[in-house]
Design an enzyme around this catalytic site. Structure first.
Site, PDB file in Angstrom:
ATOM      1  N   ASP A   1      78.017 140.523 -59.808  1.00 51.68           N
ATOM      2  CA  ASP A   1      78.175 140.376 -61.402  1.00 51.68           C
ATOM      3  C   ASP A   1      79.534 140.502 -61.207  1.00 51.68           C
ATOM      4  O   ASP A   1      79.861 141.282 -62.670  1.00 51.68           O
ATOM      5  CB  ASP A   1      77.515 139.819 -62.119  1.00 51.68           C
ATOM      6  CG  ASP A   1      75.482 139.415 -61.817  1.00 51.68           C
ATOM      7  OD1 ASP A   1      75.714 138.798 -60.869  1.00 51.68           O
ATOM      8  OD2 ASP A   1      75.535 139.508 -62.560  1.00 51.68           O
TER       9      ASP A   1
ATOM     10  N   ASP B   1      76.188 135.302 -61.916  1.00 53.68           N
ATOM     11  CA  ASP B   1      75.523 134.710 -62.896  1.00 53.68           C
ATOM     12  C   ASP B   1      75.924 133.277 -63.241  1.00 53.68           C
ATOM     13  O   ASP B   1      77.838 133.238 -63.059  1.00 53.68           O
ATOM     14  CB  ASP B   1      75.888 135.504 -64.210  1.00 53.68           C
ATOM     15  CG  ASP B   1      74.215 136.114 -65.250  1.00 53.68           C
ATOM     16  OD1 ASP B   1      73.297 136.303 -63.322  1.00 53.68           O
ATOM     17  OD2 ASP B   1      74.369 136.759 -65.812  1.00 53.68           O
TER      18      ASP B   1
ATOM     19  N   HIS C   1      75.120 130.275 -64.939  1.00 54.01           N
ATOM     20  CA  HIS C   1      74.258 129.339 -66.100  1.00 54.01           C
ATOM     21  C   HIS C   1      74.258 128.264 -67.003  1.00 54.01           C
ATOM     22  O   HIS C   1      75.893 127.684 -66.698  1.00 54.01           O
ATOM     23  CB  HIS C   1      74.354 130.552 -67.557  1.00 54.01           C
ATOM     24  CG  HIS C   1      74.066 131.967 -67.737  1.00 54.01           C
ATOM     25  ND1 HIS C   1      72.562 132.347 -66.818  1.00 54.01           N
ATOM     26  CD2 HIS C   1      74.520 133.029 -68.317  1.00 54.01           C
ATOM     27  CE1 HIS C   1      72.273 133.694 -66.453  1.00 54.01           C
ATOM     28  NE2 HIS C   1      73.531 134.457 -67.744  1.00 54.01           N
TER      29      HIS C   1
ATOM     30  N   SER D   1      69.111 133.026 -72.562  1.00 54.81           N
ATOM     31  CA  SER D   1      68.621 134.280 -72.175  1.00 54.81           C
ATOM     32  C   SER D   1      69.972 134.346 -73.495  1.00 54.81           C
ATOM     33  O   SER D   1      70.296 135.398 -74.247  1.00 54.81           O
ATOM     34  CB  SER D   1      69.965 134.736 -71.073  1.00 54.81           C
ATOM     35  OG  SER D   1      70.378 134.143 -70.643  1.00 54.81           O
TER      36      SER D   1
ATOM     37  N   HIS E   1      77.360 133.477 -72.248  1.00 55.56           N
ATOM     38  CA  HIS E   1      77.889 134.353 -70.972  1.00 55.56           C
ATOM     39  C   HIS E   1      77.877 133.367 -69.483  1.00 55.56           C
ATOM     40  O   HIS E   1      76.601 132.901 -69.616  1.00 55.56           O
ATOM     41  CB  HIS E   1      78.026 135.159 -71.038  1.00 55.56           C
ATOM     42  CG  HIS E   1      76.619 135.997 -70.428  1.00 55.56           C
ATOM     43  ND1 HIS E   1      75.708 135.702 -71.160  1.00 55.56           N
ATOM     44  CD2 HIS E   1      76.130 136.277 -69.500  1.00 55.56           C
ATOM     45  CE1 HIS E   1      74.282 136.010 -70.499  1.00 55.56           C
ATOM     46  NE2 HIS E   1      74.540 136.428 -69.136  1.00 55.56           N
TER      47      HIS E   1
ATOM     48  N   LYS F   1      72.688 133.299 -59.323  1.00 58.79           N
ATOM     49  CA  LYS F   1      72.114 133.373 -59.977  1.00 58.79           C
ATOM     50  C   LYS F   1      71.572 132.832 -61.197  1.00 58.79           C
ATOM     51  O   LYS F   1      72.548 132.796 -61.946  1.00 58.79           O
ATOM     52  CB  LYS F   1      71.313 134.756 -59.912  1.00 58.79           C
ATOM     53  CG  LYS F   1      72.555 135.631 -60.720  1.00 58.79           C
ATOM     54  CD  LYS F   1      71.476 136.892 -59.933  1.00 58.79           C
ATOM     55  CE  LYS F   1      72.730 137.922 -60.331  1.00 58.79           C
ATOM     56  NZ  LYS F   1      72.620 137.968 -62.625  1.00 58.79           N
TER      57      LYS F   1
ATOM     58  N   GLU G   1      65.514 133.081 -66.656  1.00 65.91           N
ATOM     59  CA  GLU G   1      66.286 134.268 -66.937  1.00 65.91           C
ATOM     60  C   GLU G   1      65.812 134.913 -65.315  1.00 65.91           C
ATOM     61  O   GLU G   1      65.144 134.914 -64.829  1.00 65.91           O
ATOM     62  CB  GLU G   1      65.906 135.189 -67.544  1.00 65.91           C
ATOM     63  CG  GLU G   1      67.055 136.719 -67.129  1.00 65.91           C
ATOM     64  CD  GLU G   1      68.059 136.356 -67.733  1.00 65.91           C
ATOM     65  OE1 GLU G   1      69.467 136.091 -67.040  1.00 65.91           O
ATOM     66  OE2 GLU G   1      68.688 136.987 -68.659  1.00 65.91           O
TER      67      GLU G   1
ATOM     68  N   ALA H   1      75.166 144.578 -63.893  1.00 65.70           N
ATOM     69  CA  ALA H   1      75.228 146.023 -65.053  1.00 65.70           C
ATOM     70  C   ALA H   1      73.893 146.857 -64.791  1.00 65.70           C
ATOM     71  O   ALA H   1      73.157 146.559 -64.228  1.00 65.70           O
ATOM     72  CB  ALA H   1      74.598 145.814 -66.456  1.00 65.70           C
TER      73      ALA H   1
ATOM     74  N   CYS I   1      70.866 143.835 -63.517  1.00 64.72           N
ATOM     75  CA  CYS I   1      71.025 142.995 -62.785  1.00 64.72           C
ATOM     76  C   CYS I   1      71.262 144.350 -61.425  1.00 64.72           C
ATOM     77  O   CYS I   1      70.592 143.426 -60.611  1.00 64.72           O
ATOM     78  CB  CYS I   1      72.283 142.525 -62.425  1.00 64.72           C
ATOM     79  SG  CYS I   1      72.375 140.814 -63.821  1.00 64.72           S
TER      80      CYS I   1
END
Length: 193
Positions: A14, A56, A58, A64, A75, A100, A107, A135, A139
């Site tokens: 990420d 990520d 989304h 989330s 985000h 992902k 999530e 982070a 993740c």
């Protein structure tokens, strides 16, 4: 010191604009890990070893998000500027991108959750993963936990991780948990090949 072997792979979680300082979910010091991660990528690429990058990705109304009852600001909406890596993060063309958390109702912190990562790694004979990115306490932690549960050896890139730290000690606790699970802490100067 650690020598790279043909069954190694690099997995970076990420590195996306929204997770860097100034982003929608900017992580303090997130930009400081870019130089060491670029060094790891160069090492692995030079030795013909696979590089995997997670993102990520989304949908606009992901569970989330605070707007949907989650804990995070909006985000990494798929295809948005915040979902992309910064220009400085120049990955090799051969790097494999793992998207992902693409389902609105689920999530997914781990790079293994609802992805084909494990199948891909097995297909190319990977047995040890070098894991870093953002982070530490979400993740990276969940990816390391799943990697260990699936039988991979793990090296944790301690110079290539930063934590969200919703609570001040979250990052430190996550590192301790990963090491207790068998992850070996390394930094780029330890690689001998």
């Amino acid at each position: 010191m650690i020598s790279l072997t043909p069954d190694d792979a690099l997995l970076i979680a990420d590195i996306q604009n929204d997770f860097l300082p100034g982003g929608a979910l900017g992580i303090r010091g997130g930009d400081e890990i870019l130089p060491p991660l670029l060094s790891y990528m160069r090492r692995f690429h030079t030795h013909g070893l696979p590089v995997f990058l997670t993102r990520d990705w989304h949908p606009p109304h992901h569970c989330s998000f605070r707007t949907e009852g989650g804990v995070w600001p909006v985000h990494c909406v798929a295809g948005s500027p915040g979902s992309l890596p910064p220009a400085i993060f120049d990955a090799p063309a051969s790097a494999v991108i793992i998207y992902k958390a693409i389902d609105a109702d689920h999530e997914a912190y781990s790079a293994f959750q609802d992805t084909l990562l494990h199948r891909h790694l097995r297909a190319i004979g990977v047995r040890r993963l070098f894991i870093g990115g953002l982070a530490t306490d979400y993740c990276v932690l969940n990816t390391v936990k799943d990697a260990r549960a699936l039988g991979y050896a793990v090296c944790l890139l301690t110079d290539g991780i930063r934590a969200v730290n919703l609570r001040p000690e979250d990052g430190r606790h996550a590192e301790e948990e990963m090491i207790n699970l068998g992850a070996v802490p390394v930094h780029v100067e330890m690689l001998t090949a």
